[in-house]
Design a protein around this motif. Sequence first.
Motif, PDB file in Angstrom:
ATOM      1  N   SER A 157      36.495  34.141  32.409  1.00 32.08           N
ATOM      2  CA  SER A 157      36.705  34.732  33.737  1.00 32.08           C
ATOM      3  C   SER A 157      35.502  35.574  34.138  1.00 32.08           C
ATOM      4  O   SER A 157      35.059  35.550  35.289  1.00 32.08           O
ATOM      5  N   ARG A 183      38.411  32.655  38.902  1.00 35.74           N
ATOM      6  CA  ARG A 183      39.716  33.179  39.276  1.00 35.74           C
ATOM      7  C   ARG A 183      40.721  32.816  38.191  1.00 35.74           C
ATOM      8  O   ARG A 183      40.548  31.837  37.460  1.00 35.74           O
ATOM      9  N   SER A 184      41.796  33.588  38.108  1.00 40.39           N
ATOM     10  CA  SER A 184      42.802  33.330  37.075  1.00 40.39           C
ATOM     11  C   SER A 184      43.380  31.925  37.204  1.00 40.39           C
ATOM     12  O   SER A 184      43.602  31.238  36.196  1.00 40.39           O
ATOM     13  N   HIS A 212      41.574  40.084  38.625  1.00 46.00           N
ATOM     14  CA  HIS A 212      40.397  39.912  39.479  1.00 46.00           C
ATOM     15  C   HIS A 212      39.255  40.822  39.042  1.00 46.00           C
ATOM     16  O   HIS A 212      38.096  40.606  39.432  1.00 46.00           O
ATOM     17  N   ARG A 215      36.501  38.748  37.223  1.00 40.04           N
ATOM     18  CA  ARG A 215      35.597  38.032  38.128  1.00 40.04           C
ATOM     19  C   ARG A 215      34.657  39.018  38.825  1.00 40.04           C
ATOM     20  O   ARG A 215      33.450  38.791  38.929  1.00 40.04           O
ATOM     21  N   TYR A 226      33.228  41.394  46.188  1.00 40.59           N
ATOM     22  CA  TYR A 226      33.472  41.431  44.750  1.00 40.59           C
ATOM     23  C   TYR A 226      32.505  42.354  44.008  1.00 40.59           C
ATOM     24  O   TYR A 226      32.736  42.698  42.853  1.00 40.59           O
TER      25      TYR A 226
END
Length: 326
Positions: free
Chosen positions: A151, A157-158, A274, A277, A309
């Motif tokens: 990840s 993403r999961s 998240h 990531r 992000y």
Amino acid sequence: MVPEHLKELALGVPDLLQSCKADSTVRKYCYGFLRWRKWANQNHFEEENIFPIKPFHMCIYLSFLVKNNANIGSLSDAMYGVKWAHDIVGKISPTMSLLVRNVFEGAKRLLAKPVKKKQAVTISILQNVYDKVFDKNNLYNQRTITMCLLSYAGFMRSAEVLALRRSDIQIRASHMEIFVEHSKTDVYRDGSWIIVSRICGSRLCPVGNFELYLKLASIVDDSEGFVFRNLTRLNTDTYVLRKLNKPMTYSRFREIFMETFSSVVPDIKKFGLHSLRAGGASAAANAGIPDRLFKRHGRWKSETAKDGYIEDNFRERLNVSRHLNL
């Protein structure tokens, strides 16, 4: 009337209409519209006013949602669900009305709350997790380490991690290649490849840890099965991969993440799946990785999505004011 020999083609039109959006999106929109229909029936609306919806009736419904402390997500579901239901049959949607749009914007402002993004996982946190759980013979812990490293290193993403099959991954001497068949941003399902480097000598090497996981899980190279599945516990320290070819669920992945990271971070509520990531993306951005490669690795469609992000390094932020020639 449709000619008899074309009826079978006509019956296929609804399926094509439904396929214009992802299945999850269609379910969400459908639910948003059905909530309106249920509310309208409960409040004795005439059928001709339930569909198509008149703009002012839509405004009343939005007012109801606000009064009942709905969140912004519920408002958006209502708007997009209603728009989808009208668009799909060629009716004029009340959401096109300026009156409805202004009421919607007003409702959002009233319900707005500060966005609380999850913190990014740092390399030091990953090192602490590794020190805490690593055991070269423990399949349960190695699965956790491997999922987290993929990840982080692949900006995955999961859902992408959980959907991986052994046949999606090719291991090379210098790296591993991961084929992501279905991605949130891959509208036409073309798929994309993620390249993850082998980091020789590093205990956090994603490739080395993945190879160890495959060995412990007894997953053969030509397997078509899902890589990350649930485990069966045989005794205190021994686990085996379940034969049922069904991927681990998101909720189970999240439980494992919270369980593992809770003792190595100050406040586990500030972290989520998240965060992995976001952590990889932040580390790459702060290391000066070229924007084109960075964006491709993370499979982002837009600059805005990508930038959301990144958690900028404190020193880099200080450099902004240091270079103003003051």
